[in-house]
Design an enzyme around this catalytic site. Sequence first.
Site, PDB file in Angstrom:
ATOM      1  N   MET A  78      87.543  -2.564  14.593  1.00  0.00           N
ATOM      2  CA  MET A  78      88.413  -1.608  13.977  1.00  0.00           C
ATOM      3  C   MET A  78      89.766  -2.281  13.941  1.00  0.00           C
ATOM      4  O   MET A  78      90.112  -2.893  14.909  1.00  0.00           O
ATOM      5  CB  MET A  78      88.407  -0.392  14.878  1.00  0.00           C
ATOM      6  CG  MET A  78      88.946   0.921  14.377  1.00  0.00           C
ATOM      7  SD  MET A  78      90.649   1.145  14.060  1.00  0.00           S
ATOM      8  CE  MET A  78      91.545   0.609  15.419  1.00  0.00           C
ATOM      9  N   PRO A  79      90.475  -2.334  12.947  1.00  0.00           N
ATOM     10  CA  PRO A  79      90.473  -1.581  11.703  1.00  0.00           C
ATOM     11  C   PRO A  79      89.328  -1.948  10.754  1.00  0.00           C
ATOM     12  O   PRO A  79      88.718  -2.997  10.884  1.00  0.00           O
ATOM     13  CB  PRO A  79      91.810  -1.917  11.057  1.00  0.00           C
ATOM     14  CG  PRO A  79      92.648  -2.498  12.161  1.00  0.00           C
ATOM     15  CD  PRO A  79      91.706  -3.115  13.124  1.00  0.00           C
ATOM     16  N   LEU A  80      89.106  -1.073   9.803  1.00  0.00           N
ATOM     17  CA  LEU A  80      88.116  -1.286   8.761  1.00  0.00           C
ATOM     18  C   LEU A  80      88.851  -1.657   7.489  1.00  0.00           C
ATOM     19  O   LEU A  80      89.735  -0.935   7.049  1.00  0.00           O
ATOM     20  CB  LEU A  80      87.296  -0.010   8.552  1.00  0.00           C
ATOM     21  CG  LEU A  80      86.330  -0.004   7.379  1.00  0.00           C
ATOM     22  CD1 LEU A  80      85.243  -1.056   7.558  1.00  0.00           C
ATOM     23  CD2 LEU A  80      85.716   1.376   7.203  1.00  0.00           C
TER      24      LEU A  80
END
Length: 129
Positions: free
Chosen positions: A1-3
């Site tokens: 994460m982040p995406l």
Amino acid sequence: MPLLNIHVVKGRSEDQTAMLLQAIHDSMVEAFEVPERDRYQILHEHEPSHLLMEDTDLGFERTDSRVLIHVTTRPRSQQMKERFYASLLENLGQRCGVAPVDLMVSCVENRDDGWSFGFGRAQFLTGDL
């Protein structure tokens, strides 16, 4: 994460694509201070007529080397986001030849309950992360 959802015009070679994705990831690690293996990238390749990025009356024209990056992330400070944008500009320009006019980034934030990395659990909430 982040995406990260990364949108580009079709036509880059496998090596160019790998370099692009690595440059973006390196910027993410540097600016958002995420672990090296925290890598979630989806590359979308489009026909030129299917990736429209006009200039919002800023007075410039984009090329077929344009890159649109949509980031879904936990809340980040303004300083982190600005560092990310600057790092992307530098890395993509130096390594991939992406001109400043061809880079667009959108960050959308969500909360910890908006993530499950597997096993049907919200790892940020359970304390696994």
